[in-house]
Design an enzyme around this catalytic site. Sequence first.
Site, PDB file in Angstrom:
ATOM      1  CG  HIS A   1      -1.895  -1.155   1.241  1.00  0.00           C
ATOM      2  ND1 HIS A   1      -2.710  -1.536   0.195  1.00  0.00           N
ATOM      3  CD2 HIS A   1      -2.090  -2.081   2.224  1.00  0.00           C
ATOM      4  CE1 HIS A   1      -3.373  -2.632   0.545  1.00  0.00           C
ATOM      5  NE2 HIS A   1      -3.006  -2.984   1.750  1.00  0.00           N
TER       6      HIS A   1
ATOM      7  CG  ASP B   1      -5.138  -6.192  -0.004  1.00  0.00           C
ATOM      8  OD1 ASP B   1      -4.980  -7.112   0.816  1.00  0.00           O
ATOM      9  OD2 ASP B   1      -5.253  -5.007   0.344  1.00  0.00           O
TER      10      ASP B   1
HETATM   11 ZN    ZN Z   1      -3.313  -6.938   2.613  1.00  0.00          ZN
END
Ligand code: ZN
Length: 448
Positions: free
Chosen positions: A268, A319
């Site tokens: 991220h 993810d």
């Molecule tokens: Zn993650």
Amino acid sequence: MTRLFAKTALLPQGLAHDVLVEIGGDRISSVVTDASPATADEHHNLLIPALGNLHSHAFQRAMSGLAERRGQGDDTFWSWRSVMYKMALSMTPDDVEAIAAQLYVEMLEAGFCRVGEFHYLHHDRHGSPYANIAEMGERIAAASAEAGIGLTLLPVFYAHGGFGPTSPGADQRRFINSVGSYEKLMAVSRSAIAGLDHARIGIAPHSLRAATLDEIRTILPMAEGGPVHIHISEQVLEVEGCVTAHGKRPVEMLLGELPVDGKWCLIHATHLDASEISGIAGSGAVVGLCPITEANLGDGIFPGLPYLAEGGAFGVGSDSNVSISLAGELRQFEYSQRLGNRIRNAVASAGGSTGEALLQKAAAGGAQALGAQSGIAPGLPADLVSLDVSRIGYLPPTDQLDAWIFGDDVTVGDVWVAGRKRVSSGRHHSGETIRRRFEQVMQRLMSA
Ligand code: ZN
């Protein structure tokens, strides 16, 4: 020896025409441009390298479509996480294996050849380790073998509930290890994947919320030279919590306290200040962008322009696995930069194709982050995608990649992993059997 003749292929140096790719065993043995096709060759229009999907939590595939109803107040990442924990607490090893196999089929059909499984659902429903501490990781490995996707297993070290550190909550009980039990988990996981073709293993301290700096320093040698992945700076609340507890922002603290280098993948890294942007780019680490999930969770927009201007590396991951689309991840990243900066063609350099720039950068970053190699070149693994561009034969080959990333006319045709074709005409060879088992598991989980 398999011979693929492609009208156009994306090579490390760019698009080339009339390309003959020879595959011997699991690797590319030769690449010849401006070649002439032989009748026995397999003919393809547009060949590109398959990409690594650098960040996945397989079990969350079961939540796709389940967290899109608005609650009473503002929904946030944290309300999503409550739904996710409820789902996580109900799954058996058989469930996880069936869900992961379905997910990996979808990844292959999307053009991914490898998955970085950031694996933290370790223990049984009561939070006790299984008789085999790596039971769940072995199920992930079995699912990857059944689907035929390359696996980079990243067993997660998760010890605390938040900065402080605070004690883990009851709903985190399936994730928790001490440094001692994690060492055992890594040893068993390492031997479990030893017999799996093309598998790699690394470590994954979950986040600076869930692991202290001292703990991360202690587990780092357990990577034994493999990748090191960590969630970082996904949420504003997380940045604020880190500043309150430590007087530093998460990435600032990570770069200042730990030996971050090209083995690291920062997942991220959404909320960065200017010095953190330069720091990551200069460290050689890869930023693991998960654009569809980050948009779905309302995380924020990654500062792509300054990061790329500093030469920063990135790859993409799916993810939460709410939607599996390689083209979709790259498109969402590009669109986030367009929306945030009110510009067009953000990632490409002057005169270049945006689709090509996105693919080349994400292929390199994904491979680096997963301890793998990528590219259509002699000696590299034969991880390839043939795109079906038959509906846009009128477009010049130089625009066909962009049509795949940004339009709907191009689809994934065939996919090879380590020289074995796993997907033909967009369909995985074992897709129907795996889907049936997945649907049975989902029906049971939904009625429980
Ligand atoms: Zn993650």
